[in-house]
Design an enzyme around this catalytic site. Structure first.
Site, PDB file in Angstrom:
ATOM      1  CD  GLU A 195      66.740  62.901  41.971  1.00  0.00           C
ATOM      2  OE1 GLU A 195      65.912  61.979  41.969  1.00  0.00           O
ATOM      3  OE2 GLU A 195      66.463  64.062  42.353  1.00  0.00           O
ATOM      4  CG  ASN A 243      70.863  68.062  39.461  1.00  0.00           C
ATOM      5  OD1 ASN A 243      71.560  68.825  40.126  1.00  0.00           O
ATOM      6  ND2 ASN A 243      69.549  67.993  39.602  1.00  0.00           N
ATOM      7  CG  HIS A 280      66.470  69.206  48.021  1.00  0.00           C
ATOM      8  ND1 HIS A 280      65.628  70.256  47.681  1.00  0.00           N
ATOM      9  CD2 HIS A 280      66.723  68.542  46.867  1.00  0.00           C
ATOM     10  CE1 HIS A 280      65.386  70.207  46.381  1.00  0.00           C
ATOM     11  NE2 HIS A 280      66.036  69.183  45.862  1.00  0.00           N
ATOM     12  CD  GLU A 311      66.807  69.701  42.218  1.00  0.00           C
ATOM     13  OE1 GLU A 311      66.123  69.207  43.135  1.00  0.00           O
ATOM     14  OE2 GLU A 311      67.024  69.109  41.151  1.00  0.00           O
ATOM     15  CG  ASP A 313      64.634  72.840  49.457  1.00  0.00           C
ATOM     16  OD1 ASP A 313      65.456  72.043  49.950  1.00  0.00           O
ATOM     17  OD2 ASP A 313      63.717  72.473  48.688  1.00  0.00           O
TER      18      ASP A 313
HETATM   19  O1  G3I Z   1      50.749  67.328  36.915  1.00  0.00           O
HETATM   20  C1  G3I Z   1      49.907  66.702  37.880  1.00  0.00           C
HETATM   21  C2  G3I Z   1      48.533  67.245  37.800  1.00  0.00           C
HETATM   22  O2  G3I Z   1      47.985  66.934  36.549  1.00  0.00           O
HETATM   23  C3  G3I Z   1      47.704  66.651  38.933  1.00  0.00           C
HETATM   24  O3  G3I Z   1      46.457  67.253  38.943  1.00  0.00           O
HETATM   25  C4  G3I Z   1      48.375  66.882  40.276  1.00  0.00           C
HETATM   26  C5  G3I Z   1      47.610  66.227  41.405  1.00  0.00           C
HETATM   27  O4  G3I Z   1      48.437  65.946  42.486  1.00  0.00           O
HETATM   28  O5  G3I Z   1      49.665  66.337  40.239  1.00  0.00           O
HETATM   29  C6  G3I Z   1      50.479  66.941  39.249  1.00  0.00           C
HETATM   30  O6  G3I Z   1      51.757  66.395  39.268  1.00  0.00           O
HETATM   31  C7  G3I Z   1      52.608  66.714  40.371  1.00  0.00           C
HETATM   32  C8  G3I Z   1      53.774  67.534  39.861  1.00  0.00           C
HETATM   33  O7  G3I Z   1      54.703  67.729  40.895  1.00  0.00           O
HETATM   34  C9  G3I Z   1      53.363  68.883  39.307  1.00  0.00           C
HETATM   35  O8  G3I Z   1      52.774  69.645  40.312  1.00  0.00           O
HETATM   36  C10 G3I Z   1      53.071  65.427  40.968  1.00  0.00           C
HETATM   37  O9  G3I Z   1      51.968  64.759  41.590  1.00  0.00           O
HETATM   38  C11 G3I Z   1      54.149  65.672  41.982  1.00  0.00           C
HETATM   39  O10 G3I Z   1      54.700  64.433  42.403  1.00  0.00           O
HETATM   40  C12 G3I Z   1      55.245  66.516  41.365  1.00  0.00           C
HETATM   41  O11 G3I Z   1      56.227  66.763  42.353  1.00  0.00           O
HETATM   42  C13 G3I Z   1      57.465  67.241  41.856  1.00  0.00           C
HETATM   43  C14 G3I Z   1      58.550  66.217  42.162  1.00  0.00           C
HETATM   44  O12 G3I Z   1      59.809  66.735  41.738  1.00  0.00           O
HETATM   45  C15 G3I Z   1      58.312  64.890  41.473  1.00  0.00           C
HETATM   46  O13 G3I Z   1      59.347  64.019  41.764  1.00  0.00           O
HETATM   47  C16 G3I Z   1      57.777  68.544  42.543  1.00  0.00           C
HETATM   48  O14 G3I Z   1      56.824  69.537  42.129  1.00  0.00           O
HETATM   49  C17 G3I Z   1      59.175  69.007  42.170  1.00  0.00           C
HETATM   50  O15 G3I Z   1      59.535  70.108  42.944  1.00  0.00           O
HETATM   51  C18 G3I Z   1      60.177  67.883  42.446  1.00  0.00           C
HETATM   52  O16 G3I Z   1      61.456  68.322  42.041  1.00  0.00           O
HETATM   53  C19 G3I Z   1      62.509  67.394  42.258  1.00  0.00           C
HETATM   54  C20 G3I Z   1      63.522  67.623  41.172  1.00  0.00           C
HETATM   55  O17 G3I Z   1      62.921  67.528  39.918  1.00  0.00           O
HETATM   56  C21 G3I Z   1      64.688  66.644  41.278  1.00  0.00           C
HETATM   57  N1  G3I Z   1      65.279  66.702  42.594  1.00  0.00           N
HETATM   58  C22 G3I Z   1      64.350  66.563  43.715  1.00  0.00           C
HETATM   59  C23 G3I Z   1      63.230  67.589  43.598  1.00  0.00           C
HETATM   60  C24 G3I Z   1      62.317  67.519  44.794  1.00  0.00           C
HETATM   61  O18 G3I Z   1      61.659  66.275  44.866  1.00  0.00           O
END
Ligand code: G3I
Length: 405
Positions: A195, A243, A280, A311, A313
């Site tokens: 990105e 990507n 997406h 990715e 969905d």
């Molecule tokens: O790890 C912390 C944890 O310690 C805490 O307790 C919890 C409370 O909310 O948050 C946890 O972190 C979260 C993490 O996912 C793991 O679950 C973050 O807040 C959350 O923002 C994060 O979201 C991820 C996101 O990327 C971040 O940008 C999504 O799971 C993940 O599916 C998403 O994936 C991205 C790809 O990497 C790149 N392309 C877009 C895609 C969708 O956004």
């Protein structure tokens, strides 16, 4: 419009069917929508099926369907984003191992997870996923080495060209050599840079093609080429990808920006192997349309690159997970997956999460502007009880060479 698809729309509404190009005689108004968020066989749901005899033979009643023969024979991969905690659930782990051939750690290989403090590396959760893949004969996409998001605070705050270059170099070398040495042949591909194109590209006059990040600020646009070179030097066998999202179709400033960057890398001899289209998307044939996506794949293939859907969905926020939504979702998965696998340049297709409740989209809910919609994204191909949704059969048919178009 293919008559087979129009026949399938017998269960759907007249207006949508007409929109999709089906004639009135295709519609059976006596059929009504029902809630179908259950593991429903498509033949029970609708009157048509692409499935071929060969497929039925490999899918005995009552057992999980196996990956299609065509996939195994051509070494193409069907992937899924997983999380380490999920793999502790036997039902989750069983479904992953039976249904997919490639894994992407959803968050466990990101910078904040792997190097939370400068020079302090924690591979625990990433290794859980890679070891699972190894034990089950699967491959892994490393996601992701250089990304503006999910950086630890110390890295976000780092300033100075030398300091950022040293941190990026150490991070890439340490991560790539870890998997190269500890799991030989398992992590076969990396999203080296994720990105990096500015989302305002093309929409805002004068906007830089490069997204603002600690990397672009301190290293300039050359950071992308540098990152690929470091990854390649560390593991010459790994496939290296750029990507991004919103670059899946031919048109639009962001898509053009990505193509210009990538073609520039190729022209400069940077060791890049391919481009990942995140995909997406929603259940209609837009953003991108399948034909548009095919054309875009071809222009990257013409550069000598591989492509992947990394990715995918298909959010049902706009329509709901009813019979209509689920069928449009199946259609959408099929057309997009077919578009990719019809090209010799397409190495793999991955979905972003195993079951609907696992999707990152649930954290946003379904919104239209400020209004909270009474729908769920339900964007993936397995439901909450690990049942195959119609969308699963859309992918399956696409892998078997059956495209609904
Ligand atoms: O790890 C912390 C944890 O310690 C805490 O307790 C919890 C409370 O909310 O948050 C946890 O972190 C979260 C993490 O996912 C793991 O679950 C973050 O807040 C959350 O923002 C994060 O979201 C991820 C996101 O990327 C971040 O940008 C999504 O799971 C993940 O599916 C998403 O994936 C991205 C790809 O990497 C790149 N392309 C877009 C895609 C969708 O956004």
């Amino acid at each position: 419009m293919n008559s087979r698809f129009c026949d399938g729309l017998g269960a759907l509404t007249l207006g949508i069917s007409a929109l999709l190009g089906c004639s009135d005689r295709d519609i059976d108004p006596s059929q009504t929508e029902t809630d179908a968020l259950q593991p429903v066989e498509p033949t029970e749901l609708l009157s048509y099926s692409c499935r071929q005899d060969e497929t039925k033979e490999s899918t005995p009643p009552g057992s999980a369907a196996k990956l299609p023969k065509t996939l195994r024979e051509t070494n193409r991969l069907l992937g899924v984003a997983v999380n380490a905690a999920g793999l502790e659930d036997p039902a989750y782990a069983k479904t992953v191992a039976e249904q997919y051939s490639q894994l992407t750690p959803e968050n466990e290989m990101k910078w904040d997870a792997i190097e939370p403090e400068p020079g302090v590396f924690d591979f625990t959760r990433a290794d859980t996923i890679v070891a699972f893949a190894q034990a089950n004969g699967m491959k892994v996409r490393g996601h992701t080495l250089v990304w503006h998001s999910q950086l630890p605070a110390w890295m976000e705050a780092l300033t100075g060209t030398d300091a950022v270059r040293a941190a990026m170099t150490q991070h890439i070398q340490t991560v790539v050599s870890h998997f190269r040495d500890n799991f030989p042949g398992v992590v076969v591909a990396y999203d080296v840079v994720n990105e990096a194109v500015n989302i305002a590209q093309g929409a805002m006059p004068g906007a830089s093609v490069y997204r603002d990040s600690v990397f672009s600020r301190e290293l300039g646009e050359g950071f992308i080429a540098e990152a690929f070179q470091i990854a390649h030097d560390t593991d010459p066998d790994a496939l290296l990808f750029y990507n991004d999202f919103g670059i899946e179709g031919m048109n639009g400033g962001k898509s053009t920006g990505a193509f210009n960057i990538v073609s520039g890398l190729v022209a400069a001899g940077v060791p890049i192997d391919g481009v990942g289209f995140q995909m997406h998307t929603g259940p209609t044939d837009q953003g991108p349309g399948a034909a548009d996506f095919r054309a875009n794949i071809q222009r990257y293939a013409d550069l000598g690159l591989q492509v992947e859907i990394t990715e995918m969905d298909v959010s049902l926020c706009s329509i709901g997970a009813n019979v209509l939504g689920l069928e449009l979702q199946r259609y959408r998965y099929n057309r997009i997956v077919s578009a990719c696998f019809d090209s010799p340049a397409c190495r793999s297709v991955s979905v972003w999460g195993l079951t609907d409740p696992n999707s990152w989209l649930n954290s946003n809910g379904c919104m239209q502007g400020m209004i909270v919609l009474d729908t769920q994204p339900a964007p993936l191909v397995f439901n909450e009880t690990f049942g195959r949704k119609p969308a699963w059969w859309g992918i399956y048919d696409g892998l078997m060479g059956c495209s609904y178009q």
